[in-house]
Design an enzyme around this catalytic site. Sequence first.
Site, PDB file in Angstrom:
ATOM      1  N   PRO A 253       0.198  -6.238  -2.897  1.00 10.50           N
ATOM      2  CA  PRO A 253      -0.631  -5.547  -3.902  1.00 10.50           C
ATOM      3  C   PRO A 253       0.155  -4.383  -4.493  1.00 10.50           C
ATOM      4  CG  PRO A 253      -1.379  -5.050  -1.663  1.00 10.50           C
ATOM      5  CD  PRO A 253      -0.329  -6.093  -1.534  1.00 10.50           C
ATOM      6  N   CYS A 338      -0.996   3.758   1.892  1.00  9.71           N
ATOM      7  CA  CYS A 338      -0.758   4.507   0.653  1.00  9.71           C
ATOM      8  C   CYS A 338      -0.336   5.936   0.971  1.00  9.71           C
ATOM      9  CB  CYS A 338      -2.016   4.511  -0.209  1.00  9.71           C
ATOM     10  SG  CYS A 338      -1.800   5.388  -1.776  1.00  9.71           S
ATOM     11  N   LYS A 377      -2.788  -3.469   5.967  1.00  8.73           N
ATOM     12  CA  LYS A 377      -1.409  -3.141   5.619  1.00  8.73           C
ATOM     13  C   LYS A 377      -1.170  -1.689   5.987  1.00  8.73           C
ATOM     14  CE  LYS A 377       2.000  -3.419   1.881  1.00  8.73           C
ATOM     15  NZ  LYS A 377       2.517  -2.041   1.901  1.00  8.73           N
TER      16      LYS A 377
END
Length: 593
Positions: A253, A338, A377
């Site tokens: 992504p 992130c 993730k």
Amino acid sequence: MEAPPTDWKSFLSSDNDGNAKIKTEYIFEKTRTLQVCEKESDDSTNVQPANGKPNKKNKARGQNKNRPRRPLELNSEKLCPSKVTGTCMFGEKCKYMHNIEDYMKIKPTDIGDKCHAYRTHGKCNYGFTCRYGGDHIEKNENEYINQTNNEKELQNPMPVITNSLPRELQVGLRKRKVNFDRTVEALKCIEQHHAKRKKGEVILTPNENARVDHQTDIKSSVTTGPILDTDVISLRKCEKKTIDFRNKLYLAPLTTCGNLPFRVMCKQMGADITCGEMALATNLLQGQTSEWALIKRHPCEGIFGVQLCGAFPDTMSRCAELLNKNCDVDFIDINMGCPIDLIYHKGAGSALMRRTNKLFDVVTGMTSVLDIPLTCKLRTGIESKKNIAHNILPLLRDSGVSLATLHGRSREARYTRIADWSYVSECAKVASPMPLFGNGDILSHHDYYSALEHTDVSGIMIARGALIKPWIFTEIKEQRDWDISSTERLDIIQKFANEGLLHWGSDTRGVETTRRFLLEWLSFLHRYIPVGILETVPQRINERPPYYVGRNDLETLFASPNSNDWIKISEMVLGRIPDNFSFLPKHKANSYK
């Protein structure tokens, strides 16, 4: 040309100086003009400290937050969508134009004579506003006619994009009338779990809870009399859809660049698994159209997932249940990697790795409401010298996570340094039998197969490697170094532009939206070094070449780090830019003006 080394560690270690080896005949000295451009860029990005002393030359980082935006179009100069789709619901109060002849007089000139939608699917949904309208708009004596090709429309209909936000659902979300029964039940169980922990009672692990639920389901399913289909086929709580992720090519992504047209292009190049851009759970629950656009799915995407970012079990579980009921997705991924400060300081992204109690409440809640696999993730840790992923992965496995992907860098490292594949391999052993995918620094089929052979990962996720060379999926499947020509690369860019015009529209706004996303992608694509120019194959993702010329003018243009040259490339496929157009990439480190 030197042969690639056989030792896998030579690909995945940091024993290089970061400079790519280019054949001497292609290297040239920096010109004075180029040096002036770089100096101007450095002056515009370096900040003068308060003490008046000049800063040392630092590498530009972060986002260009003050970059120019697209000017707003005047409503009075736009054609009402009803002239394409049907009757206008606003009547006399509508602020858009309704006279087609008046609009055609002020409409910007066409940028091309071939409309991709009309030529491919026999119909253009943007009708009179299409910037390629000369291909399908005809003028009779009294009116303009938007033509359609019924034969092509039947043979190759327009692809149906799923996961759009229905108006009824948007209104229900904004008025908070959508039911989240499964989430409410899951949150009650989590609260009871915490209450038992405080009292010191024995607490079952998620796997033991699943076995208890399974036994309860069996006892409750015993019936007398005739057996109905619902008694045999009904889905038990412990049964969910499964996906065999192992050894599949997984496109990561990618924020901004991982849009639907780019995913379609990578799918055509050989990607097996695709995932939408990171979407914020709170924005999806608020019914924001811009956020729902990130989870749209093209019919060619065989295995497709949605990545959610959030910090709390209630919002993440509600969002998971919402997507499970209303969207066509094969799995949902939790973003635990992130590194952006805005996300991190809210407790989401990589911050979940240090908020382990909240993390497992999030995982427990989401697995309780989903009928599809849940994946995660994550990174190696928060700080570079304190790896913690090996402690988290076994708990994710026991909580019901179907797949984990480990990026071999910490939050502190962001995207600098070399990914630590030795640690990724250690984590794969710890996480077993849950499959673990590795991620980081894969830019060639040499890197891919070396990592698979010498580590214990079940597969590899490709991120920046796909942005720099989306044909990496073809190289991996065919196990070859593709010395792709400049015309072939231009054809790939043209395919992206065509998909963008189908997705975002072929009117003025759609063309400029396609151009903006194309330019963002070109900020990565220019880093590719052609195989025929390299002295040593393969190129490594952390290597930057000296200034060089290509084997022809187009190849030289593709290699330029100047954003003005990217605009020239965009004009080759999307026509001339509007007046007063300017572009700066999202990230400062990607180019200079």
